[in-house]
Scaffold this motif. Structure first.
Motif, PDB file in Angstrom:
ATOM      1  N   TYR A  20       0.849  -1.193   0.000  1.00  0.00           N
ATOM      2  CA  TYR A  20       0.000   0.000   0.000  1.00  0.00           C
ATOM      3  C   TYR A  20       0.884   1.242   0.000  1.00  0.00           C
ATOM      4  CZ  TYR A  20      -4.197  -2.748   0.675  1.00  0.00           C
ATOM      5  OH  TYR A  20      -5.241  -3.622   0.497  1.00  0.00           O
ATOM      6  N   TYR A  21       0.564   2.146  -0.911  1.00  0.00           N
ATOM      7  CA  TYR A  21       1.345   3.360  -1.092  1.00  0.00           C
ATOM      8  C   TYR A  21       0.506   4.590  -0.806  1.00  0.00           C
ATOM      9  CZ  TYR A  21       4.613   0.398  -3.683  1.00  0.00           C
ATOM     10  OH  TYR A  21       5.519  -0.581  -4.057  1.00  0.00           O
ATOM     11  N   CYS A  22       1.113   5.527  -0.126  1.00  0.00           N
ATOM     12  CA  CYS A  22       0.508   6.825   0.114  1.00  0.00           C
ATOM     13  C   CYS A  22       0.888   7.752  -1.040  1.00  0.00           C
ATOM     14  CB  CYS A  22       1.028   7.371   1.438  1.00  0.00           C
ATOM     15  SG  CYS A  22       0.386   8.979   1.909  1.00  0.00           S
ATOM     16  N   ASN A  23      -0.052   8.581  -1.428  1.00  0.00           N
ATOM     17  CA  ASN A  23       0.152   9.508  -2.533  1.00  0.00           C
ATOM     18  C   ASN A  23      -0.335  10.884  -2.129  1.00  0.00           C
ATOM     19  OD1 ASN A  23      -1.640  10.782  -5.003  1.00  0.00           O
ATOM     20  ND2 ASN A  23       0.331  10.035  -5.721  1.00  0.00           N
ATOM     21  N   ALA A  24       0.431  11.892  -2.531  1.00  0.00           N
ATOM     22  CA  ALA A  24       0.030  13.281  -2.296  1.00  0.00           C
ATOM     23  C   ALA A  24       0.085  14.037  -3.614  1.00  0.00           C
ATOM     24  CB  ALA A  24       0.947  13.936  -1.274  1.00  0.00           C
ATOM     25  N   VAL A  25      -0.944  14.813  -3.873  1.00  0.00           N
ATOM     26  CA  VAL A  25      -0.959  15.693  -5.045  1.00  0.00           C
ATOM     27  C   VAL A  25      -1.111  17.123  -4.549  1.00  0.00           C
ATOM     28  CG1 VAL A  25      -2.095  16.285  -7.198  1.00  0.00           C
ATOM     29  CG2 VAL A  25      -1.971  13.887  -6.482  1.00  0.00           C
ATOM     30  N   THR A  26      -0.143  17.951  -4.888  1.00  0.00           N
ATOM     31  CA  THR A  26      -0.149  19.323  -4.409  1.00  0.00           C
ATOM     32  C   THR A  26      -1.075  20.189  -5.263  1.00  0.00           C
ATOM     33  OG1 THR A  26       1.602  20.182  -5.826  1.00  0.00           O
ATOM     34  CG2 THR A  26       2.292  18.966  -3.850  1.00  0.00           C
ATOM     35  N   PRO A  27      -1.346  21.409  -4.821  1.00  0.00           N
ATOM     36  CA  PRO A  27      -2.162  22.320  -5.649  1.00  0.00           C
ATOM     37  C   PRO A  27      -1.515  22.610  -7.010  1.00  0.00           C
ATOM     38  CG  PRO A  27      -2.079  23.101  -3.396  1.00  0.00           C
ATOM     39  CD  PRO A  27      -1.096  21.963  -3.491  1.00  0.00           C
ATOM     40  N   PHE A  28      -0.225  22.357  -7.130  1.00  0.00           N
ATOM     41  CA  PHE A  28       0.479  22.563  -8.392  1.00  0.00           C
ATOM     42  C   PHE A  28       0.479  21.299  -9.246  1.00  0.00           C
ATOM     43  CE2 PHE A  28       1.683  26.473  -6.615  1.00  0.00           C
ATOM     44  CZ  PHE A  28       2.079  26.231  -5.302  1.00  0.00           C
ATOM     45  N   THR A  35       1.631  18.386  -8.633  1.00  0.00           N
ATOM     46  CA  THR A  35       2.820  17.545  -8.515  1.00  0.00           C
ATOM     47  C   THR A  35       2.488  16.388  -7.583  1.00  0.00           C
ATOM     48  OG1 THR A  35       4.246  19.465  -8.791  1.00  0.00           O
ATOM     49  CG2 THR A  35       5.249  17.468  -7.907  1.00  0.00           C
ATOM     50  N   ALA A  36       2.851  15.178  -8.006  1.00  0.00           N
ATOM     51  CA  ALA A  36       2.521  13.992  -7.220  1.00  0.00           C
ATOM     52  C   ALA A  36       3.756  13.438  -6.530  1.00  0.00           C
ATOM     53  CB  ALA A  36       1.907  12.926  -8.107  1.00  0.00           C
ATOM     54  N   TYR A  37       3.540  12.957  -5.319  1.00  0.00           N
ATOM     55  CA  TYR A  37       4.612  12.333  -4.534  1.00  0.00           C
ATOM     56  C   TYR A  37       4.114  11.001  -4.005  1.00  0.00           C
ATOM     57  CZ  TYR A  37       6.687  16.983  -4.615  1.00  0.00           C
ATOM     58  OH  TYR A  37       7.214  18.177  -5.020  1.00  0.00           O
ATOM     59  N   TRP A  38       5.076  10.093  -3.781  1.00  0.00           N
ATOM     60  CA  TRP A  38       4.755   8.756  -3.308  1.00  0.00           C
ATOM     61  C   TRP A  38       5.572   8.397  -2.082  1.00  0.00           C
ATOM     62  CZ3 TRP A  38       0.872   5.992  -5.536  1.00  0.00           C
ATOM     63  CH2 TRP A  38       0.432   6.406  -6.797  1.00  0.00           C
ATOM     64  N   GLY A  39       4.962   7.621  -1.211  1.00  0.00           N
ATOM     65  CA  GLY A  39       5.689   7.040  -0.109  1.00  0.00           C
ATOM     66  C   GLY A  39       6.397   5.777  -0.555  1.00  0.00           C
ATOM     67  N   GLN A  40       7.090   5.153   0.386  1.00  0.00           N
ATOM     68  CA  GLN A  40       7.887   3.981   0.052  1.00  0.00           C
ATOM     69  C   GLN A  40       7.061   2.698   0.057  1.00  0.00           C
ATOM     70  OE1 GLN A  40       7.699   5.288   3.019  1.00  0.00           O
ATOM     71  NE2 GLN A  40       7.528   3.563   4.435  1.00  0.00           N
ATOM     72  N   GLY A  41       5.870   2.766   0.599  1.00  0.00           N
ATOM     73  CA  GLY A  41       4.984   1.612   0.630  1.00  0.00           C
ATOM     74  C   GLY A  41       5.072   0.833   1.928  1.00  0.00           C
ATOM     75  N   THR A  42       3.963   0.202   2.263  1.00  0.00           N
ATOM     76  CA  THR A  42       3.909  -0.659   3.436  1.00  0.00           C
ATOM     77  C   THR A  42       3.153  -1.936   3.054  1.00  0.00           C
ATOM     78  OG1 THR A  42       3.325  -0.774   5.792  1.00  0.00           O
ATOM     79  CG2 THR A  42       1.797   0.404   4.368  1.00  0.00           C
ATOM     80  N   GLN A  43       3.691  -3.065   3.479  1.00  0.00           N
ATOM     81  CA  GLN A  43       3.120  -4.352   3.078  1.00  0.00           C
ATOM     82  C   GLN A  43       1.932  -4.707   3.963  1.00  0.00           C
ATOM     83  OE1 GLN A  43       4.135  -6.678   0.549  1.00  0.00           O
ATOM     84  NE2 GLN A  43       2.192  -7.656   1.134  1.00  0.00           N
ATOM     85  N   VAL A  44       0.855  -5.098   3.327  1.00  0.00           N
ATOM     86  CA  VAL A  44      -0.312  -5.643   4.013  1.00  0.00           C
ATOM     87  C   VAL A  44      -0.513  -7.067   3.501  1.00  0.00           C
ATOM     88  CG1 VAL A  44      -2.809  -5.500   4.299  1.00  0.00           C
ATOM     89  CG2 VAL A  44      -1.416  -3.420   4.385  1.00  0.00           C
ATOM     90  N   THR A  45      -0.529  -8.011   4.423  1.00  0.00           N
ATOM     91  CA  THR A  45      -0.735  -9.413   4.073  1.00  0.00           C
ATOM     92  C   THR A  45      -1.920  -9.943   4.864  1.00  0.00           C
ATOM     93  OG1 THR A  45       1.629  -9.724   3.650  1.00  0.00           O
ATOM     94  CG2 THR A  45       0.291 -11.700   3.935  1.00  0.00           C
ATOM     95  N   VAL A  46      -2.891 -10.476   4.144  1.00  0.00           N
ATOM     96  CA  VAL A  46      -4.089 -11.021   4.769  1.00  0.00           C
ATOM     97  C   VAL A  46      -4.099 -12.522   4.541  1.00  0.00           C
ATOM     98  CG1 VAL A  46      -6.591 -10.907   4.946  1.00  0.00           C
ATOM     99  CG2 VAL A  46      -5.287  -8.865   4.288  1.00  0.00           C
ATOM    100  N   SER A  47      -4.054 -13.274   5.619  1.00  0.00           N
ATOM    101  CA  SER A  47      -4.042 -14.734   5.513  1.00  0.00           C
ATOM    102  C   SER A  47      -5.465 -15.279   5.573  1.00  0.00           C
ATOM    103  CB  SER A  47      -3.197 -15.336   6.624  1.00  0.00           C
ATOM    104  OG  SER A  47      -3.769 -15.046   7.880  1.00  0.00           O
ATOM    105  N   SER A  48      -5.653 -16.377   4.882  1.00  0.00           N
ATOM    106  CA  SER A  48      -6.997 -16.977   4.841  1.00  0.00           C
ATOM    107  C   SER A  48      -7.173 -18.005   5.940  1.00  0.00           C
ATOM    108  CB  SER A  48      -7.222 -17.638   3.478  1.00  0.00           C
ATOM    109  OG  SER A  48      -6.210 -18.588   3.228  1.00  0.00           O
TER     110      SER A  48
END
Length: 116
Positions: free
Chosen positions: A93-101, A103-116
């Motif tokens: 899962y990645y966080c994203n920011a879009v500024t008023p200009f 411009t888009a930025y991304w985080g480094q990501g965080t793993q989500v694992t769902v076991s059955s």
């Protein structure tokens, strides 16, 4: 330059919950549109949820009714509360920011694992 740092990922059983957090740098966080995206192995990155500067939110169909995006402008943080998790929610899962200009930025990501 906007820096984004995600946290809150992990391993959870199906039906469980997780809350992701994303802290952002920058003095005008309140003006950013913030989003959460995810990318599963072998798949394209996809939008999960987004929230505008005035709090309007939209969700992917897969997230509606289970996930909630929110923001705390005082803390420059956006959250993704994920309930009733399913194995198919497993992804980075990645966080994203879009500024008023637009411009888009991304985080480094965080793993989500769902076991059955």
């Amino acid at each position: 330059q906007v820096q984004l740092v995600e946290s809150g990922g992990g391993l959870v059983q199906a039906g469980g919950s997780l809350r992701l957090s994303c802290g952002a740098s920058g003095s005008i966080f309140r003006l950013y549109t913030m989003g959460w995206y995810r990318q599963a192995p072998g798949k394209q990155r996809e939008l999960v949820a987004a929230i505008t500067s005035i709090g309007g939110a939209n969700y992917a169909d897969s997230a509606k009714g289970r996930f909630t995006i929110s923001r705390d402008n005082a803390k420059s943080t956006v959250y993704l509360q994920m309930n009733s998790l399913k194995p198919e929610d497993t992804a980075v899962y990645y966080c994203n920011a879009v500024t008023p200009f637009q411009t888009a930025y991304w985080g480094q990501g965080t793993q989500v694992t769902v076991s059955s």
